[in-house]
Design a protein around this motif. Structure first.
Motif, PDB file in Angstrom:
ATOM      1  N   ARG A 115      23.618  39.821  84.963  1.00 44.80           N
ATOM      2  CA  ARG A 115      24.365  40.791  85.774  1.00 44.80           C
ATOM      3  C   ARG A 115      23.631  42.111  85.702  1.00 44.80           C
ATOM      4  O   ARG A 115      23.237  42.544  84.621  1.00 44.80           O
ATOM      5  CB  ARG A 115      25.784  40.964  85.235  1.00 44.80           C
ATOM      6  N   VAL A 116      23.432  42.709  86.860  1.00 37.15           N
ATOM      7  CA  VAL A 116      22.693  43.975  86.878  1.00 37.15           C
ATOM      8  C   VAL A 116      23.519  45.044  86.165  1.00 37.15           C
ATOM      9  O   VAL A 116      23.044  45.734  85.276  1.00 37.15           O
ATOM     10  CB  VAL A 116      22.374  44.401  88.329  1.00 37.15           C
ATOM     11  N   ARG A 131      17.160  25.395  99.627  1.00 40.99           N
ATOM     12  CA  ARG A 131      16.688  26.456  98.737  1.00 40.99           C
ATOM     13  C   ARG A 131      17.491  27.727  98.965  1.00 40.99           C
ATOM     14  O   ARG A 131      17.862  28.032 100.109  1.00 40.99           O
ATOM     15  CB  ARG A 131      15.205  26.713  99.017  1.00 40.99           C
ATOM     16  N   LEU A 132      17.754  28.412  97.871  1.00 39.57           N
ATOM     17  CA  LEU A 132      18.467  29.694  97.960  1.00 39.57           C
ATOM     18  C   LEU A 132      17.549  30.777  97.400  1.00 39.57           C
ATOM     19  O   LEU A 132      17.061  30.661  96.279  1.00 39.57           O
ATOM     20  CB  LEU A 132      19.763  29.613  97.137  1.00 39.57           C
ATOM     21  N   THR A 133      17.300  31.804  98.195  1.00 41.70           N
ATOM     22  CA  THR A 133      16.395  32.870  97.754  1.00 41.70           C
ATOM     23  C   THR A 133      17.054  34.229  97.978  1.00 41.70           C
ATOM     24  O   THR A 133      18.012  34.350  98.748  1.00 41.70           O
ATOM     25  CB  THR A 133      15.069  32.830  98.538  1.00 41.70           C
ATOM     26  N   ALA A 134      16.515  35.230  97.291  1.00 41.09           N
ATOM     27  CA  ALA A 134      17.064  36.584  97.444  1.00 41.09           C
ATOM     28  C   ALA A 134      15.924  37.552  97.706  1.00 41.09           C
ATOM     29  O   ALA A 134      14.818  37.360  97.213  1.00 41.09           O
ATOM     30  CB  ALA A 134      17.792  36.980  96.167  1.00 41.09           C
ATOM     31  N   SER A 135      16.203  38.570  98.486  1.00 42.98           N
ATOM     32  CA  SER A 135      15.199  39.607  98.701  1.00 42.98           C
ATOM     33  C   SER A 135      15.912  40.941  98.872  1.00 42.98           C
ATOM     34  O   SER A 135      17.110  40.978  99.200  1.00 42.98           O
ATOM     35  CB  SER A 135      14.346  39.293  99.938  1.00 42.98           C
ATOM     36  N   ILE A 193      24.129  47.871  97.174  1.00 36.74           N
ATOM     37  CA  ILE A 193      23.390  48.575  96.111  1.00 36.74           C
ATOM     38  C   ILE A 193      21.936  48.113  95.977  1.00 36.74           C
ATOM     39  O   ILE A 193      21.137  48.792  95.354  1.00 36.74           O
ATOM     40  CB  ILE A 193      24.108  48.441  94.743  1.00 36.74           C
ATOM     41  N   GLY A 194      21.609  46.960  96.556  1.00 32.85           N
ATOM     42  CA  GLY A 194      20.223  46.488  96.527  1.00 32.85           C
ATOM     43  C   GLY A 194      19.769  46.049  95.148  1.00 32.85           C
ATOM     44  O   GLY A 194      20.510  46.149  94.161  1.00 32.85           O
ATOM     45  N   LEU A 195      18.542  45.565  95.075  1.00 30.15           N
ATOM     46  CA  LEU A 195      18.025  45.032  93.808  1.00 30.15           C
ATOM     47  C   LEU A 195      16.551  45.414  93.654  1.00 30.15           C
ATOM     48  O   LEU A 195      15.801  45.428  94.636  1.00 30.15           O
ATOM     49  CB  LEU A 195      18.137  43.508  93.801  1.00 30.15           C
ATOM     50  N   THR A 196      16.146  45.683  92.426  1.00 29.88           N
ATOM     51  CA  THR A 196      14.727  45.979  92.177  1.00 29.88           C
ATOM     52  C   THR A 196      13.980  44.646  92.062  1.00 29.88           C
ATOM     53  O   THR A 196      14.598  43.588  91.908  1.00 29.88           O
ATOM     54  CB  THR A 196      14.539  46.752  90.860  1.00 29.88           C
ATOM     55  N   GLN A 230      14.942  42.939  88.904  1.00 28.85           N
ATOM     56  CA  GLN A 230      16.282  42.323  88.970  1.00 28.85           C
ATOM     57  C   GLN A 230      16.248  41.044  89.812  1.00 28.85           C
ATOM     58  O   GLN A 230      16.885  40.054  89.470  1.00 28.85           O
ATOM     59  CB  GLN A 230      17.288  43.316  89.565  1.00 28.85           C
ATOM     60  N   LEU A 231      15.453  41.084  90.900  1.00 25.60           N
ATOM     61  CA  LEU A 231      15.345  39.900  91.762  1.00 25.60           C
ATOM     62  C   LEU A 231      14.788  38.704  91.003  1.00 25.60           C
ATOM     63  O   LEU A 231      15.170  37.563  91.245  1.00 25.60           O
ATOM     64  CB  LEU A 231      14.432  40.201  92.952  1.00 25.60           C
TER      65      LEU A 231
END
Ligand code: ADP
Length: 389
Positions: A334-335, A363-367, A318-321, A324-325
């Motif tokens: 929670r989205v 490090r933990l990152t999201a994209s 569903i991806g993230l804006t 949201q990121l």
């Protein structure tokens, strides 16, 4: 005496006064002891040159002496008045900001966290004022987080508790049949509560930096393989493909295998949950010398320098804006609340995972390119050679 002990202004003023008095007294003493001899010497020289009488010279000496004393008195009085004025001014400049900070700290202690002091200059007192404001800001944030945490926990508890309550009432009133299905729904809610309590305990330990890591040298390829094979049946059930593109020969990492497994299962579980049937999840690994700069974080914000292992879990879900990121690692975020709760999620998993990775100096990152375009969660872990056995 008590007033001086209790007020900084008076203490400063008194210290100025002591300096002035000591100055004036030493000046007067020096004049008193040194002037007659100096004048006598000079007068004697003048008398020899001009041929004056001794009586006239004695009169002249006395007049000079008086004149010097007079001038000294006027000068000392002027110095005294100037010093009093300057000290009053300086004392006010120092005491006023200190008093302002004292008043602000009392208001903060009384719960008014929006209190700040006005800072203008560049000196140490202004620096103290700025530090004070930073401290007040942090206190306000902590208080806000505490309030939000209590609200969130209450909210999380409310849903399962009211659902258990309504089932119990239904059973008591005979509206619901006492059959396994009814009890299973209660059990499900109880499990949810139990999971929430465990997550909260873990979160509080993680946030306090109290997670005990039992580190050992681990082959990351084997760790990933275990995580992937553990979730493969669920992926197959939902018809989401799961592919691992990690080379079998990766450098060993010094980690707590159980904790890293927890992180991988959280990320893979999320990827599965937020990817519709027919979608794809890919695990990729690489050894790099530069850190990932996803989430806009500076690439050099890791305490360790190269080399490091990068594990990315990419989904086609569903991806993230961008908005949201920015919040994705916050606790209870929670989205889609109903969707996440249906899957048993409380929005704490990613927060704990981030803490766990950071406890390993990683490090933990999201994209994500955007909604419906999938997301990628990336773990960066420092790699160092195991000690020679
Ligand atoms: P939860 O237990 O609710 O899944 P997490 O902390 O693991 O809690 O995740 C927080 C929220 O982040 C989720 O509720 C979801 O909205 C979002 N999220 C996590 N992983 C993904 C993903 N792979 N794709 C899209 N959204 C995700």
């Amino acid at each position: 005496m008590n007033i001086i002990r209790r007020h900084l202004g008076w203490k400063l003023f008194l210290s100025y006064l002591i300096v002035i008095v000591v100055g004036v007294v030493s000046l007067a003493l020096t004049a008193e002891l040194q002037t007659p001899a100096a004048i006598d010497r000079h007068m004697a020289q003048m008398a020899t040159m001009m041929g004056g009488s001794t009586g006239m010279m004695t009169d002249l000496t006395e007049s000079f002496s008086r004149a010097v004393n007079e001038v000294l008195l006027v000068g000392a009085s002027l110095a005294f008045v100037t010093a009093v004025l300057v000290s009053t001014f300086v004392t006010r400049r120092i005491v006023k900001p200190v008093q302002a900070m004292k008043a602000a700290s009392q208001r903060i202690a009384a719960g008014r966290y929006d209190e700040r002091v006005q800072v203008t200059g560049e000196d140490e007192l202004s620096e103290l004022g700025r530090s004070f404001n930073r401290m007040a800001h942090e206190l306000a944030r902590t208080e806000e987080r505490r309030r939000q945490l209590i609200g969130d926990v209450a909210h999380e508890l409310r849903t399962p508790l009211s659902s258990i309550k309504s089932v119990m009432e239904g059973l008591q009133d005979g509206v619901l049949p006492a059959e396994p299905q009814t009890f299973a729904s209660v059990e499900q809610e109880v499990n949810r509560l139990q999971r929430l309590v465990q997550d909260l305990e873990e979160l509080s330990r993680a946030e306090a930096g109290q997670i005990r890591l039992e580190k050992e040298w681990v082959d990351p390829a084997a760790l990933l393989e275990t995580a992937v094979s553990r979730l493969r049946p669920q992926f197959a059930d939902k018809q989401v493909s799961l592919e691992s593109r990690c080379p079998p020969t990766l450098p060993t990492i010094h980690v707590d295998p159980a904790r890293m497994m927890q992180v991988l299962l959280n990320l893979l579980g999320n990827a599965l949950q937020y990817t519709p049937s027919g979608g794809r999840v890919t695990v990729q690994c690489s050894v790099n010398s530069e850190h990932s700069s996803a989430n806009g974080l500076p690439a050099n914000s890791l305490p360790h320098t190269a080399p490091f292992l990068q594990i990315s879990i990419k989904d086609s879900g569903i991806g993230l804006t961008a908005d949201q990121l920015a919040h994705i690692f916050e606790r209870f975020y929670r989205v889609d609340k109903s969707r996440s709760r249906a899957g048993g999620g409380s929005g704490i998993g990613l927060t704990i995972s981030k803490h766990l990775v950071e406890a390993h100096h990683g490090r933990l990152t999201a994209s994500s390119p955007g909604v419906k375009q999938g997301s990628t969660f990336t773990i960066d872990l420092p790699v160092s050679a195991p000690p020679a056995s």
